[in-house]
Scaffold this active site. Structure first.
Site, PDB file in Angstrom:
ATOM      1  CG  ASP A 269      11.581  61.410  42.064  1.00 42.63           C
ATOM      2  OD1 ASP A 269      11.016  62.488  42.206  1.00 42.63           O
ATOM      3  OD2 ASP A 269      12.467  60.764  41.825  1.00 42.63           O
TER       4      ASP A 269
ATOM      5  N   PRO B 154      16.862  55.294  43.792  1.00 45.17           N
ATOM      6  CG  PRO B 154      18.433  56.590  44.487  1.00 45.17           C
ATOM      7  CD  PRO B 154      17.270  56.658  43.546  1.00 45.17           C
TER       8      PRO B 154
ATOM      9  CB  CYS C 224       9.898  55.829  39.676  1.00 48.76           C
ATOM     10  SG  CYS C 224       8.365  55.542  38.399  1.00 48.76           S
TER      11      CYS C 224
ATOM     12  CE  LYS D 148      12.465  62.036  45.712  1.00 47.66           C
ATOM     13  NZ  LYS D 148      13.927  61.685  45.022  1.00 47.66           N
TER      14      LYS D 148
ATOM     15  CB  CYS E 231      15.855  65.942  40.049  1.00 48.08           C
ATOM     16  SG  CYS E 231      16.347  64.310  39.032  1.00 48.08           S
TER      17      CYS E 231
END
Length: 396
Positions: free
Chosen positions: A235, A167, A164, A170, A289
């Site tokens: 993520d 933006p 995923c 990572k 997060c």
């Protein structure tokens, strides 16, 4: 209407419906944005967050430093440090404690004690207009967000899935660790976010990544294209309850509703179990997060119960001060992060490794990188002399 104004000025633009308000706001889009810019000039601030009333701003415990990852695909830590010093910043070496980071002020900056390519500036340092950022030499990325790629640690030449990806911070970090050698398969369903990500990766000099506007759950683990994938970073979409910017984006927002958490956790569980089904997978990092147990420990526990004896949690960074909630045996191997305990955004990370892989590596390798300082940046005298007279950003 308030939601639409936020999306127009601070979010991702108009999306979905909007009814009769959408065309009205669209007609006044330029004026609204101009008024926002004028207000920031009048208040003498450069960030939207600084427009918050004093009583609604994050307290001292939430004032995390500005973390800046040096993009190793384009430059090196020594050159960036020298460049900032020539701009009048004062470099104070490697931090030795969180207190060092907490006490940063003015134009002082430090090297992070854990990540060798992460610089730390005072909380309100704005580098969005800095030439090194605009050239892709710097990535503005929270420290906790840097941990997933670092802990996945794919060696150059590896095939990696970023499940995923948007933006893309990572993803660019993974590419730097790979030294652009190998392959990153990056998936995301959002067309606009994927387009922005493509721009970010191009600016960062990433050449080993293949982007796909595709649902990761629709990617077949048996597809021969992914037969060499041994590393996966997952993520997934989450509640974002650990994000510091949420206070601005959702004023007065409390904890996510149970209904929303249930829906998110269901998707996260499916995504994690799907990732663990890739036949050559050796190591996976699951991160969010979010601060919610339902999206973190519960998801990891569910995946481990559905594949007993196949994967296990790897004990990483034993000196990290904030561990997973003790909801099941081994949960203490997970990492949590928060402004109060780690001076970062709120985050959760779990590292899973295939059992036969775990049994074949040494305990030192299994622990991953630790909080022991590596040698501070040191340059040859000749390089320093050359850099002293330079007036341009570090070369690519």
């Amino acid at each position: 209407m308030r939601v639409l104004v936020y999306e127009l000025l601070l979010g991702r633009g108009f999306r979905g419906g909007g009814g009769r308000w959408k065309p009205l706001l669209a007609r006044h889009q330029a004026r609204l944005k101009a008024e926002l810019a004028r207000l920031k000039v009048h208040r003498g601030v450069s960030r939207n967050e600084d427009l918050l009333e004093v009583g609604s701003r994050p307290g001292p415990a939430l004032q995390v430093p500005r973390f800046v990852r040096v993009n190793a695909l384009k430059t090196c830590i020594d050159d960036v440090i020298d460049y900032f010093k020539r701009q009048g910043f004062s470099y104070e070496g490697r931090a030795s404690s969180l207190e060092d980071l907490r006490s940063l002020k003015g134009k002082h900056f430090l090297l992070d004690p854990l990540l060798p390519e992460l610089l730390v500036f005072p909380a309100h340092t704005d580098l969005h207009e800095h030439p090194l950022y605009q050239a892709g030499h710097l990535i503005l990325q929270d420290k906790a967000s840097c941990l997933p790629a670092m802990l996945l640690a794919p060696p150059p030449g590896s095939h990696v899935i970023d499940a995923c990806a948007a933006p893309g911070n990572k993803t660019s970090h993974l590419a730097a660790l790979l030294k652009n050698q190998g392959k990153i398969f990056a998936f995301d369903l959002d067309e606009k976010r994927l387009a922005s990500m493509a721009t970010l990766l191009a600016r960062a000099g990433v050449s080993c990544c293949e982007l796909a506007e595709k649902d990761f759950l629709a990617v077949s683990p048996s597809d021969q294209r992914y037969r060499q994938v041994q590393y996966i970073l997952l993520d997934p979409s989450c509640s974002g309850s650990g994000m510091l910017t949420r206070q601005l984006e959702e004023p007065g927002a409390g904890a996510p509703s149970k209904k929303r958490l249930h829906a998110l956790a269901g998707f996260q569980q499916r995504a994690l179990c799907h990732a663990l089904a890739f036949p050559s997978l050796r190591r996976l990092v699951y991160s969010t997060c979010s601060l919610c147990q339902e999206e973190n420990e519960d998801v990891v526990q569910d995946a481990l119960q559905k594949s007993p004896g196949t994967f296990r949690l790897v004990p990483v960074l034993p000196s990290w001060p904030h561990r997973g909630l003790g909801t099941f045996p081994g949960a203490e191997h997970c990492l949590r992060a928060s402004p109060e305990t780690t001076l970062t955004g709120g985050f959760f990370i779990a590292v899973l490794e295939r059992e036969e892989v775990s049994s074949s590596v040494s305990q030192t390798e299994a622990l991953g990188p630790e909080l022991t300082p590596s040698p501070a940046p040191k340059r040859k005298q000749q390089q320093r002399k050359l850099a002293a007279g330079a007036s341009t950003p570090p070369c690519t």
